[in-house]
Enzyme design. Sequence first.
Site, PDB file in Angstrom:
ATOM      1  N   HIS A 157       0.834  -1.220   0.000  1.00 34.09           N
ATOM      2  CA  HIS A 157       0.000   0.000   0.000  1.00 34.09           C
ATOM      3  C   HIS A 157       0.861   1.260   0.000  1.00 34.09           C
ATOM      4  O   HIS A 157       0.426   2.306   0.474  1.00 34.09           O
ATOM      5  CB  HIS A 157      -0.938   0.032   1.213  1.00 34.09           C
ATOM      6  CG  HIS A 157      -1.724  -1.230   1.413  1.00 34.09           C
ATOM      7  ND1 HIS A 157      -2.986  -1.422   0.919  1.00 34.09           N
ATOM      8  CD2 HIS A 157      -1.384  -2.395   2.033  1.00 34.09           C
ATOM      9  CE1 HIS A 157      -3.408  -2.623   1.241  1.00 34.09           C
ATOM     10  NE2 HIS A 157      -2.449  -3.247   1.913  1.00 34.09           N
ATOM     11  N   SER A 278      14.988  21.961 -15.752  1.00 35.47           N
ATOM     12  CA  SER A 278      13.759  22.711 -16.010  1.00 35.47           C
ATOM     13  C   SER A 278      14.115  24.021 -16.689  1.00 35.47           C
ATOM     14  O   SER A 278      15.143  24.623 -16.399  1.00 35.47           O
ATOM     15  CB  SER A 278      13.048  22.980 -14.678  1.00 35.47           C
ATOM     16  OG  SER A 278      12.235  24.126 -14.782  1.00 35.47           O
ATOM     17  N   LYS A 284      15.949  22.389 -10.554  1.00 37.23           N
ATOM     18  CA  LYS A 284      15.323  21.100 -10.870  1.00 37.23           C
ATOM     19  C   LYS A 284      16.252  20.119 -11.567  1.00 37.23           C
ATOM     20  O   LYS A 284      17.070  20.491 -12.399  1.00 37.23           O
ATOM     21  CB  LYS A 284      14.097  21.303 -11.769  1.00 37.23           C
ATOM     22  CG  LYS A 284      12.865  21.836 -11.086  1.00 37.23           C
ATOM     23  CD  LYS A 284      12.332  20.985  -9.943  1.00 37.23           C
ATOM     24  CE  LYS A 284      11.694  19.696 -10.399  1.00 37.23           C
ATOM     25  NZ  LYS A 284      10.457  19.937 -11.128  1.00 37.23           N
ATOM     26  N   GLU A 291      10.139   8.549 -16.520  1.00 43.71           N
ATOM     27  CA  GLU A 291       8.813   9.107 -16.807  1.00 43.71           C
ATOM     28  C   GLU A 291       8.380   8.763 -18.229  1.00 43.71           C
ATOM     29  O   GLU A 291       7.234   8.409 -18.495  1.00 43.71           O
ATOM     30  CB  GLU A 291       8.822  10.627 -16.630  1.00 43.71           C
ATOM     31  CG  GLU A 291       8.957  11.064 -15.180  1.00 43.71           C
ATOM     32  CD  GLU A 291       9.139  12.570 -15.066  1.00 43.71           C
ATOM     33  OE1 GLU A 291       8.177  13.296 -15.327  1.00 43.71           O
ATOM     34  OE2 GLU A 291      10.257  13.017 -14.743  1.00 43.71           O
TER      35      GLU A 291
END
Length: 464
Positions: A157, A278, A284, A291
């Site tokens: 979980h 970024s 970043k 991804e």
Amino acid sequence: MSNKLWSGRFTAATDALLDDFNSSIPFDQRLWPDDIAGSRAHARMLEHVGLLTTEELAAIEQGLDSIEADLTDGTLAVDPTAEDIHMFIEAELTRRIGEPGRKLHTGRSRNDQVAVDIRLYLRRMTSEVRTAIRSFIETLVEIAAANLRTIMPGFTHLQIAQPITLAHHFSAYAHMLERDWQRLGDAVDRMNYSPLGAGALATCTLPLDPARTAAELGFDGVCGNSLDAVSDRDFCVEICAALALLMTHLSRLSEELILWASTPFGFITPDDAWSTGSSMMPQKKNPDIPELVRGKSARVISNLNTLLVMLKGLPLAYNKDMQEDKEAIFEALDTVLLTLPTLQGFVVTMKINSERMRSVAESGLSNATDLAEYLVRRGLPFRQAHEQVGKLVYYALEQGKKLEELSLDEFRAQSSLVDDSVYAALKIENCVAARDLPGGPAPTAVETALRSLCERLDLSAKNL
Ligand code: ARG
């Protein structure tokens, strides 16, 4: 009028829009090596059964060899206006060698021709995918071998559950990918029958020898029904399903890598060469590779859907809808072949922050089950042990302590079965080492599992 090889019964040239709509050459040109291999075998069989003379065969072979050489070195470009790769090569052959070229298509249809081409193509591409999967597994095994004792939290979980090791976690993915590797092999075994000789749908009246072409092309036999031979695309579905499941596995791994790379987790630090920045936020560093793997899995899953929906309403035998099989299966293969080495590069270079993993594993009372099992070993029924440890957990949380930080008196207030030995039982290394059942996280168990996996895949069990 039209220069199409089937133009005999037509009185008008085809409309330009039809040509565009009908053409598969923009995507099926990649089949040329397989189309030439299929034609070569077909021509040799025709000569063997007396439908070509030795001289005609020699001319065809020499013509196909020269087309092959010219396509390989780029001297010959595929004509983008040709209807498909089969027509292009046959027309080019006849242009080069004249009369014998017109005999090549004897006893053959593009229906069995394309069916053999895709099978040959998929056979060689699945072998590339399987090699890439093996290499990925090798990387996972190497990282696992170096991290047999790197403690990390195991989750259910997405909540801290029990301590495991990074090796155990990566070994899970190695086992998933092993099944992907097997599944592709199984699909190829079922696919490996030759449709040549099926013709358009019902074989032909000429004395062909399909077993001969099948053997020459490395098939295990000839398809048992000519209608099925030309209309079957099960193998595309099976291979695409195996690829979709492989991408699903890689996507699950990616999801974890993305989480692990986030500041709150901090389990890994992606290498600069394998991350992006970024355009606005100077601080970043983003894990774009996992991804994109997660994103690209959607394509391959959709390719499988495309194939199934394309097939589900088709009557026997060949229907032009089936031309749509190619872009779906090609895109799936291309995506997987790009994904595997890229994600592998990310995984090989990322820094593993073992101290962070360990400290998270030690938080969240992840050794509570160990305490319950400690009590079970001392004779307490598990349900009661669970209850007592539950109370201790509640108490520890209230005190802001870990279980191993409780005093003996605090333990004994709940359970008289506890003595000094409890502290060793709660030590995180011991919690992991004690789970040494087959498949468990104990370093010995993971090592054994990895060794047998390496044996099955014929990988050198380096560092194990
Ligand atoms: N380009 C076609 C395909 O990929 C080849 C087979 C065409 N057969 C036909 N009967 N028109 O499916």
